[in-house]
Design an enzyme around this catalytic site. Structure first.
Site, mmCIF file in Angstrom:
data_model
loop_
_atom_site.group_PDB
_atom_site.id
_atom_site.type_symbol
_atom_site.label_atom_id
_atom_site.label_comp_id
_atom_site.label_asym_id
_atom_site.label_seq_id
_atom_site.Cartn_x
_atom_site.Cartn_y
_atom_site.Cartn_z
ATOM 1 N N ASP A 179 52.116 32.889 45.972
ATOM 2 C CA ASP A 179 51.772 34.297 46.133
ATOM 3 C C ASP A 179 52.849 35.023 45.355
ATOM 4 O O ASP A 179 54.006 35.074 45.786
ATOM 5 C CB ASP A 179 51.805 34.701 47.607
ATOM 6 C CG ASP A 179 51.383 36.145 47.794
ATOM 7 O OD1 ASP A 179 51.907 37.009 47.075
ATOM 8 O OD2 ASP A 179 50.528 36.414 48.655
ATOM 9 N N HIS A 180 52.473 35.591 44.206
ATOM 10 C CA HIS A 180 53.540 36.058 43.311
ATOM 11 C C HIS A 180 54.323 37.234 43.874
ATOM 12 O O HIS A 180 55.408 37.521 43.404
ATOM 13 C CB HIS A 180 52.989 36.364 41.909
ATOM 14 C CG HIS A 180 52.170 37.610 41.811
ATOM 15 N ND1 HIS A 180 50.897 37.705 42.301
ATOM 16 C CD2 HIS A 180 52.439 38.816 41.273
ATOM 17 C CE1 HIS A 180 50.423 38.919 42.069
ATOM 18 N NE2 HIS A 180 51.338 39.616 41.435
ATOM 19 N N HIS A 242 49.046 39.199 49.707
ATOM 20 C CA HIS A 242 50.175 40.057 49.339
ATOM 21 C C HIS A 242 50.588 41.017 50.475
ATOM 22 O O HIS A 242 51.765 41.123 50.812
ATOM 23 C CB HIS A 242 49.831 40.891 48.100
ATOM 24 C CG HIS A 242 49.410 40.075 46.912
ATOM 25 N ND1 HIS A 242 49.925 38.824 46.639
ATOM 26 C CD2 HIS A 242 48.538 40.326 45.904
ATOM 27 C CE1 HIS A 242 49.378 38.360 45.527
ATOM 28 N NE2 HIS A 242 48.535 39.245 45.067
HETATM 29 P P1 NDP Z 1 39.212 35.431 36.178
HETATM 30 O O1 NDP Z 1 37.870 35.682 36.693
HETATM 31 O O2 NDP Z 1 39.709 36.243 35.061
HETATM 32 O O3 NDP Z 1 39.407 33.932 35.649
HETATM 33 C C1 NDP Z 1 39.158 32.798 36.341
HETATM 34 C C2 NDP Z 1 38.744 31.694 35.392
HETATM 35 O O4 NDP Z 1 38.348 30.635 36.243
HETATM 36 C C3 NDP Z 1 37.576 32.098 34.544
HETATM 37 O O5 NDP Z 1 37.984 32.429 33.258
HETATM 38 C C4 NDP Z 1 36.674 30.877 34.595
HETATM 39 O O6 NDP Z 1 36.894 30.107 33.443
HETATM 40 C C5 NDP Z 1 37.156 30.040 35.758
HETATM 41 N N1 NDP Z 1 36.161 29.943 36.840
HETATM 42 C C6 NDP Z 1 35.868 28.838 37.535
HETATM 43 N N2 NDP Z 1 34.950 29.060 38.454
HETATM 44 C C7 NDP Z 1 34.627 30.348 38.373
HETATM 45 C C8 NDP Z 1 33.735 31.200 39.087
HETATM 46 N N3 NDP Z 1 32.975 30.729 40.068
HETATM 47 N N4 NDP Z 1 33.696 32.505 38.755
HETATM 48 C C9 NDP Z 1 34.474 32.979 37.775
HETATM 49 N N5 NDP Z 1 35.346 32.207 37.075
HETATM 50 C C10 NDP Z 1 35.407 30.915 37.354
HETATM 51 O O7 NDP Z 1 40.195 35.520 37.468
HETATM 52 P P2 NDP Z 1 41.769 35.637 37.489
HETATM 53 O O8 NDP Z 1 42.359 34.879 36.355
HETATM 54 O O9 NDP Z 1 42.150 37.041 37.651
HETATM 55 O O10 NDP Z 1 42.077 34.941 38.865
HETATM 56 C C11 NDP Z 1 42.131 33.548 39.020
HETATM 57 C C12 NDP Z 1 42.955 33.255 40.272
HETATM 58 O O11 NDP Z 1 44.259 33.788 40.094
HETATM 59 C C13 NDP Z 1 42.379 33.905 41.519
HETATM 60 O O12 NDP Z 1 42.512 32.988 42.571
HETATM 61 C C14 NDP Z 1 43.269 35.131 41.732
HETATM 62 O O13 NDP Z 1 43.399 35.479 43.089
HETATM 63 C C15 NDP Z 1 44.596 34.644 41.185
HETATM 64 N N6 NDP Z 1 45.489 35.704 40.752
HETATM 65 C C16 NDP Z 1 45.130 36.565 39.752
HETATM 66 C C17 NDP Z 1 46.016 37.543 39.336
HETATM 67 C C18 NDP Z 1 45.682 38.509 38.252
HETATM 68 O O14 NDP Z 1 46.462 39.454 38.046
HETATM 69 N N7 NDP Z 1 44.589 38.315 37.527
HETATM 70 C C19 NDP Z 1 47.365 37.671 39.934
HETATM 71 C C20 NDP Z 1 47.631 36.724 40.969
HETATM 72 C C21 NDP Z 1 46.718 35.775 41.327
HETATM 73 P P3 NDP Z 1 35.746 29.196 32.779
HETATM 74 O O15 NDP Z 1 34.430 29.824 33.068
HETATM 75 O O16 NDP Z 1 36.094 29.228 31.329
HETATM 76 O O17 NDP Z 1 35.925 27.884 33.402
HETATM 77 C C1 BG6 Z 2 46.522 39.586 42.192
HETATM 78 C C2 BG6 Z 2 45.144 40.105 42.412
HETATM 79 O O1 BG6 Z 2 46.845 38.647 43.158
HETATM 80 O O2 BG6 Z 2 47.454 40.640 42.224
HETATM 81 C C3 BG6 Z 2 44.812 41.188 41.410
HETATM 82 O O3 BG6 Z 2 44.225 39.041 42.247
HETATM 83 C C4 BG6 Z 2 45.869 42.253 41.392
HETATM 84 O O4 BG6 Z 2 43.557 41.759 41.717
HETATM 85 C C5 BG6 Z 2 47.239 41.642 41.243
HETATM 86 O O5 BG6 Z 2 45.614 43.076 40.274
HETATM 87 C C6 BG6 Z 2 48.317 42.673 41.425
HETATM 88 O O6 BG6 Z 2 49.544 42.119 41.099
HETATM 89 P P1 BG6 Z 2 50.735 43.063 40.661
HETATM 90 O O7 BG6 Z 2 51.894 42.145 40.513
HETATM 91 O O8 BG6 Z 2 50.325 43.706 39.373
HETATM 92 O O9 BG6 Z 2 50.896 44.032 41.755
#
Ligand code: NDP
Ligand code: BG6
Length: 492
Positions: A179-180, A242
């Site tokens: 959990d960042h 968070h």
């Molecule tokens: P995205 O939707 O941008 O990316 C997730 C990637 O996972 C996609 O590019 C896809 O790649 C793959 N994927 C696999 N299964 C699925 C599905 N059922 N639906 C959509 N995508 C799928 O999400 P995030 O990168 O934002 O988030 C990924 C994880 O990271 C989550 O658990 C989120 O809580 C966590 N997180 C995100 C943060 C952020 O700022 N974005 C910060 C902290 C945590 P492909 O289709 O190419 O396989």
């Molecule tokens: C992620 C969530 O865990 O935290 C995002 O999936 C959210 O939806 C992000 O934007 C927020 O992180 P920060 O560090 O920018 O507050």
């Protein structure tokens, strides 16, 4: 290191920029290699180019300036492997590729598997790591570790199942539930503020504190993440993880020692002391809403239902506000107001401790009063710091009393902004230090509290979801939630 979900927002916007910074600071070994794995079609070259662009745009990289020679050296260590998360054949191909890279680079074979996909893919990935022998339970030389993003599961049962599956394949000390927020300096500083100073702890209780507000506001919308986000919503995406960590760190008792387990024990006690919000109460008492089109910084932004991969009739919340109670001796009668949302006017996460009003005698009545009670604000981000608001006499013959702030800012005091959370956490996982990661019972206790709220909200029978225009502080119902108790949101 293998990053699953490599085509996603997290990899592009946070993870790879952090790894690149670690490379620039000489924290990565010469033999390091990073393999991005996801279903999308890409080549090594196109993956590198995409990352280069996003690293240039990243805030973490000194306003986008990157040293070309450092980037070239780093880029030659990045690879892309296309594959499905549920395909043993694709994992066998990944395993072969890792073996070949290890031989080519004379690498010791340590491997960190980073799960940056939505939670629905976690179990398949773990099982396939096992089948392809990429997971080596218990073995420490070479080691294999798994870092699992939040949300850890989608409800209590799926979190339990995921814990079980992960423990079948890895030992607990190989599992890092990330959990960042725990890697943020300002979040780590909450314990220091409370327990390294004698003045706060005595008044850190119901006798002196009227209420506490925790707000995590984002100006960003859901962007390209609709596929993930629409199945999560703010309760799973932000509150279960968070916000619960922030609440625990503010409310917990002093741990006996600074070991990971002693700290986590105290956090779990807070989670267990949270007064349950049963589904029926959640349906009425928890404010959920969705952003509609509106203006932020002079630009008109589309509404949530217009975002890519979001159904036009989606009922997923992008905003949530509710009142929590920690039913123990320290916090009896003190409401904790929690609020988070996307497309709010600005990015701002802060915790404010609102102290009790002073008696309505002396200054706290006309003509000088009524006075505002003292507020201690922990600015988690941005403009990281801490401020204490107190009353002072404005110079002059009259007794004019004005609120002032004593303000500590990280940039001014330490000459730089705090380092990025992911850099710290990736290094900790690489050396096997789990202090800033979440323990299995902590995750489950957080779900035990949040899951009934989600369930209650899913029974919401209103014809449509509440909407708030992008660029506003959420629906008026969120203001009413706190005003009913005679309070106001500090950020508005
Ligand atoms: P995205 O939707 O941008 O990316 C997730 C990637 O996972 C996609 O590019 C896809 O790649 C793959 N994927 C696999 N299964 C699925 C599905 N059922 N639906 C959509 N995508 C799928 O999400 P995030 O990168 O934002 O988030 C990924 C994880 O990271 C989550 O658990 C989120 O809580 C966590 N997180 C995100 C943060 C952020 O700022 N974005 C910060 C902290 C945590 P492909 O289709 O190419 O396989
Ligand atoms: C992620 C969530 O865990 O935290 C995002 O999936 C959210 O939806 C992000 O934007 C927020 O992180 P920060 O560090 O920018 O507050």
């Amino acid at each position: 290191m293998v990053v699953f979900g490599a085509s996603g927002d997290l990899t592009r916007r946070k993870l790879l920029p952090a790894i690149f910074q670690l490379w620039c600071q000489n924290h990565l070994p010469e033999s390091a290699a990073i393999i991005g794995y996801s279903r999308s079609e890409k080549t090594d070259e196109s993956f590198r180019n995409e990352l280069c662009d996003s690293i240039r745009n990243s805030l973490h990289c000194h306003q986008g300036l990157i040293d070309d020679s450092a980037w070239d050296a780093f880029a030659s260590r990045i690879f892309y492997q296309q594959g499905a998360y549920d395909s043993p054949d694709d994992f066998a191909a990944l395993s072969k590729r890792i073996e070949a890279l290890n031989v080519e680079r004379n690498a010791p074979g340590n491997c960190m598997h980073y799960l940056a996909t939505p939670p629905s893919a976690f179990a398949d990935i773990i099982r396939n790591l096992d089948c392809s022998s990429l997971a080596r339970k218990g073995q420490s030389d070479p080691w294999s570790r798994i870092v699992i993003e939040k949300p850890f599961g989608t409800d209590l049962q799926s979190a339990r199942d995921l814990n079980r599956i992960a423990r079948e394949v890895f030992d607990e000390d190989q599992i890092f539930r990330i959990d960042h927020y725990l890697g943020k300096e300002t979040v780590q500083n909450i314990m220091v503020l409370r327990f390294a100073n004698s003045i706060f702890e005595h008044i850190w209780r119901h006798d002196y504190i009227d209420h506490i507000q925790i707000t995590a506001a984002e100006s960003l919308g859901v962007g390209s993440r609709g596929g993930y986000y629409d199945k999560s919503g703010a309760l799973r995406d932000m509150v279960q993880n968070h916000l619960m960590h922030l609440l625990c760190l503010v409310a917990m008792e002093p741990p006996v020692t600074l070991t990971a387990d002693a700290i986590r024990d105290e956090k779990v006690k807070v989670l267990n002391a949270l007064r349950p919000i049963p589904p029926l109460c959640a349906a009425n008492g928890v404010v959920r809403a969705q952003y509609s089109s509106g203006e932020i910084n002079g630009k008109t932004e589309p509404g949530y239902r217009q975002a890519e991969n979001v159904p036009t009739d989606s009922r997923t919340e992008t905003f949530v506000a509710f009142k929590a109670h920690v039913d123990n001796w320290r916090w009896t009668g003190v409401p904790f107001y929690l609020r988070t949302g996307k497309r709010l006017p600005r990015r701002c996460t802060e915790i404010s401790i609102h102290f009790e009003d002073i008696p309505q005698i002396l200054f706290n009545r006309p003509p000088a009063g009524p006075l505002r009670p003292n507020v201690l604000t922990i600015r988690v981000q941005p403009n990281e710091g801490i401020a204490l608001e107190f009353q002072t006499k404005a110079p002059g013959p009259a007794m004019n009393i004005e609120p002032l702030e004593m303000d500590f800012g990280y940039r001014e005091s330490f000459g730089q902004a705090p380092p990025d959370a992911y850099q710290r956490l990736l290094l900790d996982a690489a050396v096997g230090d789990a202090t800033l990661f979440t323990r299995s019972d902590e995750v489950e206790a957080a779900w035990a509290y949040v899951a009934p709220i989600i369930e209650g909200c899913s029974h919401d029978t209103a014809a449509d979801m509440l909407q708030y225009p992008a660029g506003s502080w959420g629906p008026k119902e969120a203001d009413e939630l706190i005003q009913t108790d005679g309070n106001q949101w500090r950020l508005k």
